[in-house]
Design a protein around this motif. Structure first.
Motif, mmCIF file in Angstrom:
data_model
loop_
_atom_site.group_PDB
_atom_site.id
_atom_site.type_symbol
_atom_site.label_atom_id
_atom_site.label_comp_id
_atom_site.label_asym_id
_atom_site.label_seq_id
_atom_site.Cartn_x
_atom_site.Cartn_y
_atom_site.Cartn_z
ATOM 1 N N TYR A 7 49.045 -10.789 24.039
ATOM 2 C CA TYR A 7 50.419 -10.446 24.405
ATOM 3 C C TYR A 7 50.609 -8.939 24.424
ATOM 4 C CZ TYR A 7 55.475 -9.869 23.990
ATOM 5 O OH TYR A 7 56.777 -9.463 24.185
ATOM 6 N N ASP A 8 50.138 -8.256 23.390
ATOM 7 C CA ASP A 8 50.274 -6.805 23.281
ATOM 8 C C ASP A 8 49.607 -6.099 24.464
ATOM 9 O OD1 ASP A 8 51.120 -4.466 21.766
ATOM 10 O OD2 ASP A 8 48.969 -4.111 21.449
ATOM 11 N N MET A 9 48.411 -6.560 24.835
ATOM 12 C CA MET A 9 47.689 -5.951 25.960
ATOM 13 C C MET A 9 48.436 -6.173 27.276
ATOM 14 S SD MET A 9 43.766 -6.894 24.931
ATOM 15 C CE MET A 9 42.970 -6.001 26.253
ATOM 16 N N CYS A 10 49.016 -7.367 27.446
ATOM 17 C CA CYS A 10 49.762 -7.659 28.677
ATOM 18 C C CYS A 10 51.045 -6.830 28.749
ATOM 19 C CB CYS A 10 50.068 -9.149 28.771
ATOM 20 S SG CYS A 10 48.607 -10.175 29.088
ATOM 21 N N VAL A 11 51.732 -6.688 27.621
ATOM 22 C CA VAL A 11 52.956 -5.877 27.584
ATOM 23 C C VAL A 11 52.639 -4.440 27.972
ATOM 24 C CG1 VAL A 11 54.674 -4.859 26.021
ATOM 25 C CG2 VAL A 11 54.244 -7.317 25.964
ATOM 26 N N LYS A 12 51.475 -3.949 27.532
ATOM 27 C CA LYS A 12 51.061 -2.572 27.841
ATOM 28 C C LYS A 12 50.502 -2.457 29.260
ATOM 29 C CE LYS A 12 50.127 -1.314 23.061
ATOM 30 N NZ LYS A 12 49.087 -1.103 22.039
ATOM 31 N N GLY A 13 50.424 -3.584 29.957
ATOM 32 C CA GLY A 13 49.937 -3.562 31.342
ATOM 33 C C GLY A 13 48.443 -3.355 31.461
ATOM 34 N N MET A 14 47.715 -3.671 30.424
ATOM 35 C CA MET A 14 46.267 -3.469 30.448
ATOM 36 C C MET A 14 45.587 -4.545 31.299
ATOM 37 S SD MET A 14 45.742 -2.468 26.422
ATOM 38 C CE MET A 14 44.003 -2.152 26.558
ATOM 39 N N ARG A 15 44.749 -4.063 32.195
ATOM 40 C CA ARG A 15 44.060 -4.976 33.115
ATOM 41 C C ARG A 15 43.254 -6.045 32.367
ATOM 42 N NH1 ARG A 15 39.909 -3.247 37.970
ATOM 43 N NH2 ARG A 15 39.416 -5.366 38.565
ATOM 44 N N LYS A 16 42.569 -5.620 31.301
ATOM 45 C CA LYS A 16 41.747 -6.566 30.536
ATOM 46 C C LYS A 16 42.601 -7.700 29.968
ATOM 47 C CE LYS A 16 38.410 -6.882 26.814
ATOM 48 N NZ LYS A 16 37.786 -6.266 25.653
ATOM 49 N N GLY A 17 43.818 -7.382 29.527
ATOM 50 C CA GLY A 17 44.713 -8.400 28.990
ATOM 51 C C GLY A 17 45.104 -9.419 30.045
ATOM 52 N N TRP A 18 45.461 -8.942 31.232
ATOM 53 C CA TRP A 18 45.866 -9.865 32.301
ATOM 54 C C TRP A 18 44.686 -10.689 32.800
ATOM 55 C CZ3 TRP A 18 50.484 -11.476 32.688
ATOM 56 C CH2 TRP A 18 51.552 -10.656 32.308
ATOM 57 N N GLU A 19 43.483 -10.079 32.799
ATOM 58 C CA GLU A 19 42.294 -10.844 33.192
ATOM 59 C C GLU A 19 42.024 -11.956 32.184
ATOM 60 O OE1 GLU A 19 39.148 -7.984 33.603
ATOM 61 O OE2 GLU A 19 39.802 -7.373 35.605
ATOM 62 N N GLU A 20 42.178 -11.622 30.896
ATOM 63 C CA GLU A 20 41.985 -12.637 29.844
ATOM 64 C C GLU A 20 43.024 -13.756 29.982
ATOM 65 O OE1 GLU A 20 40.460 -14.547 26.495
ATOM 66 O OE2 GLU A 20 39.598 -12.800 27.500
ATOM 67 N N ALA A 21 44.282 -13.375 30.251
ATOM 68 C CA ALA A 21 45.341 -14.377 30.434
ATOM 69 C C ALA A 21 45.020 -15.265 31.636
ATOM 70 C CB ALA A 21 46.692 -13.695 30.625
ATOM 71 N N SER A 22 44.517 -14.647 32.693
ATOM 72 C CA SER A 22 44.150 -15.389 33.899
ATOM 73 C C SER A 22 43.041 -16.395 33.604
ATOM 74 C CB SER A 22 43.700 -14.414 34.985
ATOM 75 O OG SER A 22 43.220 -15.112 36.109
ATOM 76 N N HIS A 23 42.020 -15.975 32.853
ATOM 77 C CA HIS A 23 40.918 -16.878 32.497
ATOM 78 C C HIS A 23 41.425 -18.025 31.624
ATOM 79 C CE1 HIS A 23 37.825 -14.516 34.353
ATOM 80 N NE2 HIS A 23 38.042 -13.461 33.588
ATOM 81 N N TYR A 24 42.326 -17.697 30.710
ATOM 82 C CA TYR A 24 42.860 -18.729 29.819
ATOM 83 C C TYR A 24 43.628 -19.786 30.624
ATOM 84 C CZ TYR A 24 45.533 -21.075 26.214
ATOM 85 O OH TYR A 24 46.087 -22.033 25.420
ATOM 86 N N VAL A 25 44.507 -19.339 31.505
ATOM 87 C CA VAL A 25 45.302 -20.276 32.313
ATOM 88 C C VAL A 25 44.392 -21.071 33.244
ATOM 89 C CG1 VAL A 25 47.124 -20.468 34.057
ATOM 90 C CG2 VAL A 25 47.391 -18.875 32.157
ATOM 91 N N TYR A 26 43.371 -20.410 33.795
ATOM 92 C CA TYR A 26 42.444 -21.113 34.672
ATOM 93 C C TYR A 26 41.747 -22.252 33.919
ATOM 94 C CZ TYR A 26 39.032 -22.052 38.289
ATOM 95 O OH TYR A 26 38.287 -22.676 39.252
ATOM 96 N N GLY A 27 41.414 -22.000 32.650
ATOM 97 C CA GLY A 27 40.810 -23.044 31.818
ATOM 98 C C GLY A 27 41.745 -24.234 31.640
ATOM 99 N N VAL A 28 43.035 -23.949 31.471
ATOM 100 C CA VAL A 28 44.028 -25.016 31.313
ATOM 101 C C VAL A 28 44.107 -25.864 32.581
ATOM 102 C CG1 VAL A 28 46.497 -25.514 31.034
ATOM 103 C CG2 VAL A 28 45.411 -23.765 29.606
ATOM 104 N N VAL A 29 44.194 -25.203 33.738
ATOM 105 C CA VAL A 29 44.386 -25.949 34.990
ATOM 106 C C VAL A 29 43.092 -26.572 35.506
ATOM 107 C CG1 VAL A 29 46.343 -24.495 35.628
ATOM 108 C CG2 VAL A 29 44.105 -23.961 36.557
#
Length: 195
Positions: A7-29
């Motif tokens: 969450y902290d990385m995404c709030v800061k707009g860090m690319r690595k954070g959004w990539e991690e979030a993307s991988h996590y959601v992809y795993g769910v779907v």
């Protein structure tokens, strides 16, 4: 990566954070039970992340729950997609030349639409696993067992109808259920059900 850090990385707009979030959601779907093709998976991932990118992050009250919120939003997007394009679920058993439904579909209801979709997918997975079992006896007895169980009938009734000793039928069912519940797809289904 834990939810709070993500969450902290995404709030800061860090690319690595959004990539991690993307991988996590992809795993769910990507759970097989959702039966989404590649384009649909990517669409759900993009819509989920877009929600958080366009103001959803500000609504997060507990950063420790961020991954859970990502999952809930992804499941909501799958539900919306399924409402627009309901899947065709074949609930017919391979027994009796496909004329006998092994598990009836659960009709969609307003109380728990996500649950309805999940259970219909779960039934489809169970049917596929049973149909693929090596032991012919399991392929035959398990659909009968689940049909009888659904209408509240006992193993004794199955034994009477099949004209077999109760001990034999009980032994077959016990062994076949053990094989069914140890199948990797059923284990994954159980994990998904328990969250």
């Amino acid at each position: 990566m834990d939810s709070e850090r993500l969450y902290d990385m995404c709030v800061k707009g860090m690319r690595k954070g959004w990539e991690e979030a993307s991988h996590y959601v992809y795993g769910v779907v990507s759970w097989r039970g959702w039966s989404l093709n590649q384009e649909e998976k990517e669409d759900v991932v993009q819509n989920t992340l877009l929600y958080f990118l366009s103001g959803g992050l500000e609504k997060v009250e507990k950063p420790k729950a961020f991954k859970h919120l990502l999952k809930l939003k992804a499941l909501g997007n799958i539900l919306d997609r399924t409402r627009r394009h309901p899947p065709t679920i074949n609930t017919h058993s391979t027994m009796n030349k496909g004329n006998d439904p092994m598990f009836p579909p659960i009709p969609a209801g307003p109380d728990n639409p996500h649950g309805n979709i999940f259970w219909n997918q779960a039934i489809t997975i169970c049917r596929e696993v049973i149909a693929s079992m090596e032991d012919k006896r399991c392929r035959e007895i398990l659909p009968i067992y689940f049909r009888y169980k659904a209408i509240g009938e006992s193993i004794g009734r199955i034994a009477r109808d099949l004209e077999k000793p109760l001990g034999t039928i009980a032994s077959w069912i016990h062994r076949c259920l053990k094989l069914l519940y140890s199948h990797p797809r059923i284990i994954q289904l159980k994990e998904e059900l328990l969250g």
